[in-house]
Design an enzyme around this catalytic site. Structure first.
Site, PDB file in Angstrom:
ATOM      1  N   GLU A  88      38.323  43.997  24.881  1.00  0.00           N
ATOM      2  CA  GLU A  88      38.061  42.601  25.234  1.00  0.00           C
ATOM      3  C   GLU A  88      38.297  41.681  24.043  1.00  0.00           C
ATOM      4  OE1 GLU A  88      37.707  41.693  28.179  1.00  0.00           O
ATOM      5  OE2 GLU A  88      36.755  43.288  29.323  1.00  0.00           O
TER       6      GLU A  88
ATOM      7  N   ASP B 196      45.008  49.405  34.752  1.00  0.00           N
ATOM      8  CA  ASP B 196      45.867  48.249  35.059  1.00  0.00           C
ATOM      9  C   ASP B 196      46.780  47.777  33.933  1.00  0.00           C
ATOM     10  OD1 ASP B 196      43.579  47.432  33.714  1.00  0.00           O
ATOM     11  OD2 ASP B 196      42.943  45.945  35.169  1.00  0.00           O
TER      12      ASP B 196
ATOM     13  N   GLU C 247      34.784  42.602  44.616  1.00  0.00           N
ATOM     14  CA  GLU C 247      35.143  43.518  43.518  1.00  0.00           C
ATOM     15  C   GLU C 247      35.740  44.826  44.031  1.00  0.00           C
ATOM     16  OE1 GLU C 247      35.802  42.162  40.801  1.00  0.00           O
ATOM     17  OE2 GLU C 247      34.447  43.106  39.387  1.00  0.00           O
TER      18      GLU C 247
ATOM     19  N   GLU D 206      43.308  37.489  38.911  1.00  0.00           N
ATOM     20  CA  GLU D 206      44.493  38.322  39.173  1.00  0.00           C
ATOM     21  C   GLU D 206      45.270  37.899  40.413  1.00  0.00           C
ATOM     22  OE1 GLU D 206      41.666  39.430  38.067  1.00  0.00           O
ATOM     23  OE2 GLU D 206      42.138  40.648  36.306  1.00  0.00           O
TER      24      GLU D 206
ATOM     25  N   THR E 248      47.874  39.931  29.051  1.00  0.00           N
ATOM     26  CA  THR E 248      47.049  40.240  30.221  1.00  0.00           C
ATOM     27  C   THR E 248      45.944  39.204  30.417  1.00  0.00           C
ATOM     28  OG1 THR E 248      45.891  42.025  31.379  1.00  0.00           O
ATOM     29  CG2 THR E 248      45.380  41.753  29.031  1.00  0.00           C
TER      30      THR E 248
HETATM   31  C1  DMJ Z   1      40.967  39.704  32.275  1.00  0.00           C
HETATM   32  O1  DMJ Z   1      40.116  39.650  31.187  1.00  0.00           O
HETATM   33  C2  DMJ Z   1      42.218  40.427  31.939  1.00  0.00           C
HETATM   34  O2  DMJ Z   1      43.178  40.046  32.840  1.00  0.00           O
HETATM   35  C3  DMJ Z   1      42.067  41.917  31.956  1.00  0.00           C
HETATM   36  O3  DMJ Z   1      43.272  42.603  31.770  1.00  0.00           O
HETATM   37  C4  DMJ Z   1      41.417  42.417  33.204  1.00  0.00           C
HETATM   38  N1  DMJ Z   1      40.963  41.384  34.012  1.00  0.00           N
HETATM   39  C5  DMJ Z   1      40.217  40.322  33.424  1.00  0.00           C
HETATM   40  C6  DMJ Z   1      39.878  39.274  34.451  1.00  0.00           C
HETATM   41  O4  DMJ Z   1      39.628  39.787  35.691  1.00  0.00           O
END
Ligand code: DMJ
Length: 934
Positions: A147, A294, A388, A406, A492
């Site tokens: 994160e 993912d 979720e 997303e 991401t």
């Molecule tokens: C984000 O922090 C990023 O996209 C991460 O890769 C996974 N998803 C969260 C938000 O849902």
């Protein structure tokens, strides 16, 4: 369109032939070139309407960002319901979710480049100054490496990228001297100790001040990390290296990726969800494209786009091929086992996989992207947001929704690829729903339960980093953005990194290395960047025609509906396969299907039947596959039945005056703590714990000491609550459901699962009460203060002695009356309980499993009736929609912690024994997944 279609500039070229500069621009080029494709279908949206929606997005951003800055900053996040900042340590712990919070003004950093995209340059300049002035990266706090990388390092780099762009333009940021980059570098060095493992995979957490493994660090003992956690570093780390010339970051990120690639399951080419960072063994062997994996896939493809390194594309293509072979079951994406990829590992999907259609667009595989996106949109139309987790028949599996971006991301990319105004309408719906259901006076609040519309006091930073960017860009024309977005790649977390980095400081990169594992041939590029001539073969309604069959897939779906749709569309003419839960051993049609699937039924002397599958005896490979799935389902059913058998419902009996045992509440057991069926009951006075959710050390140990603690469900794992009250000296615990109005007379009971770790330390008994039953105890406390209860496996006889002490005086009339009321509730509960028990036994049959010496075997008892009482409730309403009472009821009991599904069929089953040795691994995996939180 035609110039783009099929030309060498569109499909990702065979790497050896591709100069990197072309490669880096390719993905963006493809997206842009396809925009002009659309000419018919949904009505085009006028420029005015698009501008209106863009302005609405700006206003919403101001509402979210303004409230954060006013009421929360410099805290990491805004708590929009209580309108204050979330400061770690000052709020009850939310477990892993809190690992994103490092006391570094997370939301501000995550919002930096959004400000520029939304043309708020002045605010950006102010925000950068605040970051430089206020943010401290040296806090004694343990944070998630993943994160921190995607949100903070990515946020600083995105901010830096746009700061230098603005500076170059000559108006804003003229004072800027790479200060954000210096902070990014400082943070990068702080993260490096996490990579001190033999594998090169990073530890999942690090202390910003003390690093790893020092006693003060309070971290470094973890052994596992998720694949996405270790595989989502390369964009930020390579950008940091290339911006600064310090090669070490890119090297570390590459090493972690190399290790993951080495460890992929070699026959399926899939990766598991979690891996041991020391041994490289897969800890969780299930594999999908959502939670836990993912962005590993995302970063392989994007690393190729940003860095122009062929090996990343080769790896991505190899994985993509496996995903499309095993996981993709359009429109669904279902997890499988890495070793047995033909076996589904779950019957539900998580919301994180909604990014995948966007990635497929980048890859150029538009058709499945349209299908999955449409399926997800149907789910959203039903629940306003994407829960979720949701099942393959679109029931809610986990009802929370933390305003994830997303789906908006995929909508944006699909619009870019198709130019179909349908996606603008989708975006409009997202905006409406956010304003209608999530907007609160002080920001936007996450949905606690999409079914009830209840809120959580939470607004995650990714909401500002991603959601507003994608929504704004969706409606923006080129001239609405002050720079060319096509010159950047989205991380991401939707942070922007310039594509020109691919030519900068690349000395450390393994340029043009070809993987030793994959022989590339043209088939690797079958699904590459939209060859618009093939994808839209002179048919402007292409995207619409793909969506059309899926239009009502959610609304019209009965349980199992989607499977039916899928099978109908992909195996036209064929009947839907027989599901284990529908199987009746006396139904000749079912027996016929069994035979076709290669499953034989052996009648055992003791009256049981045994199922054995020989794939070779199946009528076709598809039937063999159905047979395999049928057997797998049968085993899953048996395993669930086993669990149910082991832990039947328990009772909470109020024994103090004036109830004297007359109020008996049906309670759910726990898979941990004192087993009340083996031990004497536990009796004690009740006391509410503080905090009421029991998720942190109790602040009122003196009140619960020697008592049975009442705790509210939610916020953390059941086991965590149990530990906290046990530490405070409680002799037992009752968890009360936080879903208002829930009751064991309308929702099936379930067991409280452990936390996936060893729970032997929990010694006290724990029981679960639905909200209505729980409020009986809470009301009793309010009325009588001292309330004594008995926790047991079944209600004990009433205590006549105690009852004789009851005072019949008039002053007690009201008390008696309320006791009467409670008694009648309890009787009702008892009655219903008995009814449901009778119903269960009516529908259940001795089911058992017995040894077999063959491939796949399971035994069940012959059944005169359907073994699933849920089926008995299934009705067809007048409008033709199916309703399934049990399924609806089950939804009510499904939230974050109840990972053990309630099973109300087939109560009597004997344990699975050695015949299932081959399947044990699968069963364990199922059980593990059930326990898993996302
Ligand atoms: C984000 O922090 C990023 O996209 C991460 O890769 C996974 N998803 C969260 C938000 O849902």
């Amino acid at each position: 369109m035609s110039e783009a279609g099929g030309g060498p500039g569109c499909g990702f070229p065979v790497p050896q032939r591709a100069p990197w500069s072309l490669v880096a621009a390719t993905a963006a080029l493809c997206l842009v070139s396809a925009t002009s494709v659309w000419t018919a279908g949904a009505a085009p949206m006028s420029r005015e309407e698009k501008q209106k929606l863009g302005n609405q997005v700006l206003e919403m951003f101001d509402h979210a960002y303004g409230n954060y800055m006013e009421h929360a900053y410099p805290a990491d996040e805004l708590m929009p319901l209580t309108c204050r900042g979330r400061v770690r340590g000052q709020e009850p712990s939310r477990g892993d979710v809190d690992d994103a919070l490092g006391k570094f003004s997370l939301t501000l950093i995550d919002s930096l480049d959004t400000l520029v995209v939304l043309n708020k340059t002045k605010e950006f300049e102010d925000a950068v100054r605040k970051v430089l002035r206020d943010v401290n990266l040296d806090n004694d706090v343990v944070v998630s490496v993943f994160e921190t990388n995607i949100r903070v390092l990515g946020g600083l780099l995105g901010g830096h990228s746009l700061a230098i762009m603005l500076k170059e333009k000559g108006e804003y940021m003229q004072w800027y001297n790479d200060e954000l980059l210096q902070m990014a570098k400082q943070l990068g060095y702080k993260l490096l100790p996490a990579f001190n493992t033999t594998s090169g995979l990073p530890y999942p957490r690090i202390n910003l001040k003390f690093g790893i493994r020092k006693p003060e660090a309070r971290t470094g003992t973890e052994t596992d990390t998720c694949t996405a956690c270790a595989g989502t570093l390369i964009l930020e780390f390579a950008a940091l290296s290339r911006f600064t010339g310090a090669t070490i970051f890119e090297e570390y990120a590459r090493k972690a990726l190399d290790f993951l690639w080495e460890k992929r399951q070699r026959s399926s080419n899939l990766v598991g969800v979690t891996i041991n960072i020391h041994t490289g063994d897969w800890v969780r062997k299930d594999s999908g494209v959502g939670a836990g994996i993912d962005s590993y896939y995302e970063y392989l493809l994007k690393a190729y786009v940003l860095l122009g390194d062929d090996s990343f594309l080769e790896r991505f293509n190899t994985h993509y091929d496996a995903i499309m072979r095993y996981i993709s079951q359009p429109p669904l994406l279902l997890d499988v086992h890495i070793h047995k990829p033909m076996l589904n590992a779950r019957t539900w999907m998580d919301a994180l996989l909604a990014f995948f259609p966007g990635l497929q667009v980048l890859k150029g595989d538009i058709r499945p992207a349209i299908e999955t996106h449409e399926m997800l949109y149907q789910v959203i139309k039903k629940h306003n947001f994407l829960p979720e987790a949701f099942t393959t028949d679109f029931r809610v599996h986990w009802a929370q929704h933390p305003l994830r971006p997303e789906f908006a991301e995929s909508t944006y990319f699909l619009y870019k690829a198709t130019g179909d105004p349908y996606y603008l309408e989708v975006g409009k719906t997202l905006i409406e729903n956010l304003n209608k259901y999530a907007r609160v006076p002080c920001g936007f609040a996450a949905m606690k339960d999409v079914r009830t519309g209840s809120h959580e006091d939470r607004m995650d930073s990714f909401f500002l980093a991603e959601m507003f960017k994608y929504l704004y860009l969706l409606f923006a024309d080129k001239e609405d953005i002050i720079f060319d977005i096509e010159d950047y790649i989205f991380t991401t977390e939707a942070h922007l990194l310039p594509l020109w980095l691919s030519t900068t400081n690349q000395s450390m990169s393994k340029k043009n290395t070809t993987s030793e594992y994959t022989e590339l041939d043209d088939s690797n590029f079958d699904w590459t960047c939209p060859n618009t001539q093939i994808l839209f073969p002179n048919d402007p309604l292409y995207a619409q025609s793909i969506r059309e069959p899926l239009k009502n897939v959610v609304d019209k779906s009965c349980p199992r509906g989607i499977i039916r749709v899928r099978e109908e569309s992909f195996r036209s003419g064929a009947k839907p396969p027989l599901r284990a839960r529908d199987f009746m051993a006396t139904n000749p049609e079912h027996l016929e299907i069994l035979k076709k699937m290669g499953v034989s039924l052996i009648h055992l002397k003791d009256g049981r039947v045994q199922l054995v599958q020989h794939a070779i005896q199946a009528a076709s490979s598809i039937d063999a596959e159905d047979g395999l799935r049928f057997m797998q389902e049968m085993i899953e059913l048996s395993s669930q039945q086993q669990k149910e058998q082991q832990l039947p419902p328990r009772a909470v009996q109020i024994v103090s005056h004036p109830f004297f045992g007359r109020v008996v509440l049906t309670a759910g057991p726990a898979q941990f703590g004192l087993d009340l069926s083996k031990h004497k009951e536990t009796r004690g006075f009740v006391a509410s714990s503080k905090p009421y959710n029991g998720c942190s050390e109790l602040t009122n140990p003196e009140a619960v000491m020697g008592k049975i603690a009442l705790i509210q469900r939610g916020q953390c794992m059941f086991a965590e609550k149990a530990r906290n009250i046990q530490n405070a000296g409680a002799i037992g615990g009752i968890v009360i459901d936080d879903n208002e109005g829930s009751s064991s007379d309308t929702a099936p009971l379930f067991q409280m699962a452990g936390d996936g770790k060893d729970t032997d330390d929990i010694k006290i008994p724990m029981l679960f009460l639905f909200s209505k039953e729980g409020s009986i105890i809470l009301d009793a406390i309010r009325e009588y203060e001292e309330v004594e209860v008995l926790l047991s496996d079944k209600a004990k006889d009433r205590d006549p002695e105690m009852e004789n002490e009851e005072q019949p005086s008039s002053e007690n009339d009201s008390q008696n009356q309320s006791a009467e009321q409670m008694t009648s509730i309890s009787q009702e509960v008892d009655l219903i309980d008995q009814e449901s028990l009778e119903e269960s036994s009516l529908n259940s049959h001795p089911e058992s499993l017995s040894p077999a010496d063959t491939d796949n075997a399971a035994s069940v008892s012959p059944s005169e009736q359907n073994s699933n009482p849920a089926e008995n409730h299934e009705t067809t309403s007048l409008d033709g929609e199916c309703t399934d009472l049990d399924n609806q009821l089950q939804e009510q009991s499904e939230t974050e912690e109840d990972s053990s599904p309630n099973v109300s069929w087939g109560k009597k089953v004997q344990p699975i024994d050695s015949i299932l040795a081959d399947w044990n691994e699968d069963i364990e995996a199922f059980e593990m997944m059930e326990k898993d939180e996302l």
